[in-house]
Each structure stands twice: as C-alpha cells, then as structure tokens.
Design a protein around this motif. Sequence first.
Motif, short mmCIF file in Angstrom:
data_model
loop_
_atom_site.label_atom_id
_atom_site.label_comp_id
_atom_site.label_asym_id
_atom_site.label_seq_id
_atom_site.Cartn_x
_atom_site.Cartn_y
_atom_site.Cartn_z
N ALA A 101 4.29 6.94 -47.99
CA ALA A 101 4.73 7.74 -47.16
C ALA A 101 4.01 7.73 -45.68
O ALA A 101 4.39 8.21 -44.73
CB ALA A 101 4.98 9.10 -47.77
N HIS A 102 2.63 7.40 -45.83
CA HIS A 102 1.66 7.17 -44.55
C HIS A 102 1.38 5.77 -44.31
O HIS A 102 0.29 5.34 -44.70
CB HIS A 102 0.42 8.19 -45.12
CG HIS A 102 -0.16 8.31 -43.78
ND1 HIS A 102 0.09 9.19 -42.69
CD2 HIS A 102 -1.50 7.72 -43.47
CE1 HIS A 102 -1.04 9.37 -42.12
NE2 HIS A 102 -1.92 8.30 -42.15
N GLN A 103 2.30 5.04 -43.71
CA GLN A 103 2.18 3.60 -43.35
C GLN A 103 1.44 3.51 -42.03
O GLN A 103 2.12 4.20 -41.05
CB GLN A 103 3.49 3.11 -43.45
CG GLN A 103 3.30 1.54 -43.35
CD GLN A 103 4.73 0.76 -43.36
OE1 GLN A 103 5.66 1.26 -43.74
NE2 GLN A 103 4.64 -0.39 -43.49
N GLU A 104 0.67 2.81 -42.01
CA GLU A 104 -0.24 2.31 -40.68
C GLU A 104 0.22 0.91 -40.44
O GLU A 104 0.43 0.14 -41.06
CB GLU A 104 -1.35 2.72 -40.70
CG GLU A 104 -1.87 4.07 -41.37
CD GLU A 104 -3.20 4.38 -41.51
OE1 GLU A 104 -4.05 3.28 -41.44
OE2 GLU A 104 -3.75 5.45 -41.97
N MET A 105 0.26 0.60 -38.96
CA MET A 105 0.46 -0.67 -38.44
C MET A 105 -0.01 -0.78 -36.97
O MET A 105 -0.19 0.06 -36.38
CB MET A 105 1.97 -0.79 -38.53
CG MET A 105 3.01 -0.23 -37.83
SD MET A 105 4.56 -0.65 -37.82
CE MET A 105 5.03 -0.48 -39.63
N SER A 106 -0.13 -2.04 -36.45
CA SER A 106 -0.63 -2.29 -35.44
C SER A 106 0.58 -1.77 -34.43
O SER A 106 1.83 -1.76 -34.66
CB SER A 106 -1.10 -3.57 -35.13
OG SER A 106 0.06 -4.58 -35.16
N GLN A 107 0.17 -1.91 -33.06
CA GLN A 107 1.21 -1.63 -31.95
C GLN A 107 2.26 -2.86 -31.88
O GLN A 107 3.35 -2.40 -31.63
CB GLN A 107 0.58 -1.75 -30.69
CG GLN A 107 1.14 -1.40 -29.35
CD GLN A 107 0.49 -1.18 -28.30
OE1 GLN A 107 -0.60 -0.38 -28.16
NE2 GLN A 107 1.09 -1.63 -27.02
N ALA A 108 1.66 -4.00 -31.93
CA ALA A 108 2.71 -5.16 -32.10
C ALA A 108 3.63 -5.12 -33.20
O ALA A 108 4.77 -5.37 -33.06
CB ALA A 108 2.03 -6.34 -32.01
N ASP A 109 3.20 -4.77 -34.38
CA ASP A 109 4.20 -4.66 -35.67
C ASP A 109 4.99 -3.26 -35.33
O ASP A 109 6.30 -3.56 -35.62
CB ASP A 109 3.38 -4.39 -36.69
CG ASP A 109 2.58 -5.73 -37.26
OD1 ASP A 109 3.08 -6.78 -36.70
OD2 ASP A 109 1.35 -5.48 -37.74
N PHE A 110 4.61 -2.40 -34.85
CA PHE A 110 5.37 -1.22 -34.49
C PHE A 110 6.33 -1.65 -33.45
O PHE A 110 7.67 -0.95 -33.57
CB PHE A 110 4.53 0.01 -34.07
CG PHE A 110 5.25 1.11 -33.58
CD1 PHE A 110 5.86 2.07 -34.55
CD2 PHE A 110 5.47 1.55 -32.27
CE1 PHE A 110 6.68 3.05 -34.21
CE2 PHE A 110 6.31 2.64 -31.91
CZ PHE A 110 6.90 3.57 -32.96
N ALA A 111 6.13 -2.34 -32.25
CA ALA A 111 7.39 -2.70 -31.40
C ALA A 111 8.11 -3.69 -32.06
O ALA A 111 9.29 -3.32 -31.64
CB ALA A 111 6.73 -3.61 -30.32
#
Length: 241
Positions: free
Chosen positions: A4-14
């Motif tokens: 439920a608390h997934q973290e990712m980099s800015q490039a992956d989020f884009a």
Amino acid sequence: MQPAHQEMSQADFARAMGVSRAAVSQWKSKDILRDDAFTKPGKSGKIIYPVAVEQVRRNRDIGQSLGNGIATRTTVDNVPQVQPAAAPDPVPATVQQPSLPMAEAAPVEQTTPEAPAASSTPAAPKPDTVEDQLKRAKLEEQLRRNRIQAADEALRQGMLMSAEDAREQMARIAGMMLQIFEGALPDFAAAMAAQFDIPQRDVLHLLRAEFKKVRKTAAMKERARADEVEKDVATSVELDA
C-alpha cells in the motif's frame, strides 16, 4: 499482494503517470505535489505513489487536465511495480573433465505448450468519473465549434444559404415571370387581331380571362405541393482542411 506504501523515483513516477519528467518537476514547483508525497523533507527522496496520485488528481488545474494533460493517470487501480534489474547469472568456471566416449542421446520429443485457459470472469467496467465526464463535455464542445465554423465557411463561399432567403428569391423570380407574360398579352392580342381580322379589344379580354384561370390553377397546385415539402432541410457540408 501489492504494498500500500509503494515508493519510486521521479522518472518511474513520470512513466507511471504517462507524462514527462519535466511535468513532474512542474508539479513540485507549483505545489501540486506536497511534502507528504515524498519520503524526505523538502520534496526530496523517493515519491510515495498512492499519495502522489491523489494529490495530482485533487490539486491539478481543470484547464490543464482538459488540455495537454488529458492522458495523465489519476487513478491507482493498478499500481505499477518497479522491478529491479535482474543480476546476471554467474558464469561457472570451466572444469576439466576426462574425455569419455559420448553415448548417443535419445531424441527428445517436441511438445507444443498448451495455451492457458482464458478466464471466464468478465472484467468489471471502469466507473464513470467526473474527469471522464469533463473530457466528454470538452470533446462535444469542440465538435460543435467545428460544425459552426464549417457552416460559416460554407456560407462565405456561397455553398450554403438560408431556406427563407431561397424561398424569397424564388417567389421574386416567379412574380417577375408572371409580370412579363401578363405584360405581353396586348402584343399577343394585336398580332392575333391582325392575323384573323377581329377586334383587338375582344382578343385581349379573352386572353386575360384565360391567363387568370391558368394562373389560379397553377397557384393551387404549387400551394398543395409546398405544404407537403418539409420546412427544415438537412444539408451536408464538407470542407477541405
């Protein structure tokens, strides 16, 4: 099960949102993405995906969402999983084996892999959100504006005219033709009187009486025909782009 608390980099989020990295930077500078959407203070560190998606959906301007950002994801139905790159398998060291006579290998029977059975459960329809309704309204408004511009262009080029103007022009032409024929009756009477040696006044009186009968009959027929014709006429106009 997805966290439920997934973290990712800015490039992956884009990539997950379907936008460029510059768009994510603009969201940070315009305070569309808040501090609580990042793992570190000052909007640094990794992005918390569910929190960031909710903030984009809530804080983004409606005009931007209907314009260049119409394809941006604003739901977390399927949270994309960022898979780390798999490490290459270690290459085993070459081991010297004593040379032995190789036995002939038995032929391997080739089998065709069976296709997985399709799921019989139909996919649930996606709910109609407010953003979807805004997109449809924007599309309908643009199509209506295109139709109005096409009609105006056809009117300027002389390809289209008002039905009321057309009826008025036709009535004016018909009236002019009647006046021409009725004005020529004295000439017809004079020619017939000279040809048959009869009084011109009697011939003119007869011609006018017959002309009135013909005009009255024709007017009744045209009035009946006009009542059967539809008042509104649909016209298809195609203009070159």
